[in-house]
Design an enzyme around this catalytic site. Structure first.
Site, PDB file in Angstrom:
ATOM      1  N   ASP A   1      -4.786  12.873  16.201  1.00 49.18           N
ATOM      2  CA  ASP A   1      -4.767  11.944  17.113  1.00 49.18           C
ATOM      3  C   ASP A   1      -4.004  12.099  18.250  1.00 49.18           C
ATOM      4  OD1 ASP A   1      -2.296  11.213  15.794  1.00 49.18           O
ATOM      5  OD2 ASP A   1      -2.828   9.134  15.087  1.00 49.18           O
ATOM      6  N   SER A   2      -3.211  13.054  18.363  1.00 50.05           N
ATOM      7  CA  SER A   2      -2.497  13.749  19.514  1.00 50.05           C
ATOM      8  C   SER A   2      -3.228  13.847  20.613  1.00 50.05           C
ATOM      9  CB  SER A   2      -1.716  14.963  19.285  1.00 50.05           C
ATOM     10  OG  SER A   2      -2.563  15.958  18.735  1.00 50.05           O
TER      11      SER A   2
ATOM     12  N   ASP B   1      -7.427  13.040  11.677  1.00 45.90           N
ATOM     13  CA  ASP B   1      -6.526  12.036  11.425  1.00 45.90           C
ATOM     14  C   ASP B   1      -7.113  10.649  11.446  1.00 45.90           C
ATOM     15  OD1 ASP B   1      -3.787  12.737  11.528  1.00 45.90           O
ATOM     16  OD2 ASP B   1      -3.602  13.128  13.683  1.00 45.90           O
TER      17      ASP B   1
ATOM     18  N   LYS C   1      -6.228  12.645   7.392  1.00 45.02           N
ATOM     19  CA  LYS C   1      -4.493  12.575   7.176  1.00 45.02           C
ATOM     20  C   LYS C   1      -4.093  11.363   7.520  1.00 45.02           C
ATOM     21  CE  LYS C   1      -1.872  14.844  10.506  1.00 45.02           C
ATOM     22  NZ  LYS C   1      -1.321  13.598  11.134  1.00 45.02           N
TER      23      LYS C   1
ATOM     24  N   GLU D   1      -0.415   8.703   8.198  1.00 43.30           N
ATOM     25  CA  GLU D   1       1.096   8.707   8.405  1.00 43.30           C
ATOM     26  C   GLU D   1       1.667   7.704   7.648  1.00 43.30           C
ATOM     27  OE1 GLU D   1       2.006   8.471  12.369  1.00 43.30           O
ATOM     28  OE2 GLU D   1       0.715  10.204  13.122  1.00 43.30           O
TER      29      GLU D   1
ATOM     30  N   GLU E   1       6.817  16.362   9.881  1.00 44.02           N
ATOM     31  CA  GLU E   1       7.157  16.618  11.503  1.00 44.02           C
ATOM     32  C   GLU E   1       8.732  16.247  11.746  1.00 44.02           C
ATOM     33  OE1 GLU E   1       4.205  14.702  13.816  1.00 44.02           O
ATOM     34  OE2 GLU E   1       5.499  14.873  15.551  1.00 44.02           O
TER      35      GLU E   1
HETATM   36  O1  KIV Z   1      -2.005  14.377  15.683  1.00 43.55           O
HETATM   37  C1  KIV Z   1      -1.497  15.451  15.535  1.00 43.55           C
HETATM   38  O2  KIV Z   1      -1.604  16.501  16.369  1.00 43.55           O
HETATM   39  C2  KIV Z   1      -0.484  15.468  14.501  1.00 43.55           C
HETATM   40  C3  KIV Z   1       0.119  16.893  14.642  1.00 43.55           C
HETATM   41  C4  KIV Z   1       1.265  16.435  15.505  1.00 43.55           C
HETATM   42  C5  KIV Z   1       0.823  17.281  13.267  1.00 43.55           C
HETATM   43  O3  KIV Z   1      -0.532  14.729  13.785  1.00 43.55           O
END
Ligand code: KIV
Length: 267
Positions: free
Chosen positions: A47-48, A86, A115, A117, A184
């Protein structure tokens, strides 16, 4: 003969052999092909993308529809790599929302793993997802979706209490069925200890070179956003001269454990 698909079993075997896993974020089909050709084993549709593609200040505004769209772009082109998507902000705030998000990310987006968090309080969510056949990657340490609660992007687990919390969270999430962990921005010693203790692969970002693998945000390691990359990242494009060479250099340095170096690591 086409190379075999990377699966969770492949990554588990790499961990057992001590062979570092190369992971990068990826948001589109063109880069999926380039990254695979360079030997990257895991493509993370992070989600970056909210920050590096959409120009958002954080990952918080990213929506499920964005993640589904970019996951599908990557999955269509990825012939070998494992694709992780994500779960965006609040998409797993309830078990039902989490199941719906996973259904879309895997069904429409073609991801092989999702994924999320957060710590041990997500263990029930992880257990429920895995019970229904959804492979889950956990994410501990700095949690970008919680940046407003954390008050900024800072290293986590620097004192004994913080490190113990991360360790307890990691064990709870592994017990709940998480198949991988992204760690992270934590001190290298904590990441090394957890990589040794957990039986699931631990992928580090800003977590030292002893993790089972490394991940970076693609736009940071290609120097596409000058002046904005975090200190733990490295501009491989500048160092190697060109995108393809940069990708090959990244894989080579992860495999040789020469990246991350001391200047990318909190000791
Ligand atoms: O969203 C992302 O790119 C991530 C990485 C920083 C691991 O979760």
């Amino acid at each position: 003969m086409p190379a075999a698909r990377i699966t969770r079993a492949t990554l588990a075997a790499m961990k057992r052999r001590g062979e570092p896993i190369a992971c990068l974020t990826c948001y589109d089909a063109a880069f999926a092909g380039l990254l695979e050709a360079a030997g990257v084993e895991v493509l993370l549709v992070g989600d970056s993308l909210g920050m590096v593609l959409q120009g958002q200040p954080t990952t918080v505004p990213v929506q499920l529809q964005h993640m589904v769209y970019h996951s599908a772009c990557v999955s269509r082109a990825a012939e070998r790599a494992l694709v992780i998507a994500d779960m965006p902000f609040l998409s797993y705030a309830t078990d039902d929302r989490a199941l719906t998000a996973a259904e879309r990310l895997m069904g429409e987006g073609g991801a092989a793993m999702v994924k999320l968090e957060g710590g041990g309080d997500l263990a029930d969510t992880v257990a429920r997802l895995t019970r229904f056949g959804v492979p889950v990657c956990a994410h501990l340490g700095l949690l970008p979706q919680s940046v407003h609660r954390l008050g900024g992007y800072r290293y986590q687990g620097r004192d004994d209490a913080g490190a113990a919390r991360i360790r307890a969270d990691a064990l709870a999430l592994q017990d709940a069925g998480a198949g991988m962990l992204v760690l992270e921005c934590v001190p290298a010693a904590l990441a090394e200890a957890l990589s040794g203790e957990l039986h699931i692969p631990v992928i580090g970002i800003g977590a030292g070179s002893a993790c089972d693998g490394q991940v970076l945000v693609l736009h940071d390691m290609l120097g596409l956003l000058p002046g904005r990359a975090p200190s733990f990242s490295k501009d491989f494009a500048a160092g190697y001269g060109g995108v393809a060479a940069a990708l090959a250099g990244y894989v080579a340095e992860v495999k040789a454990r020469t990246f991350p170096g001391p200047e990318h690591t909190l000791h």
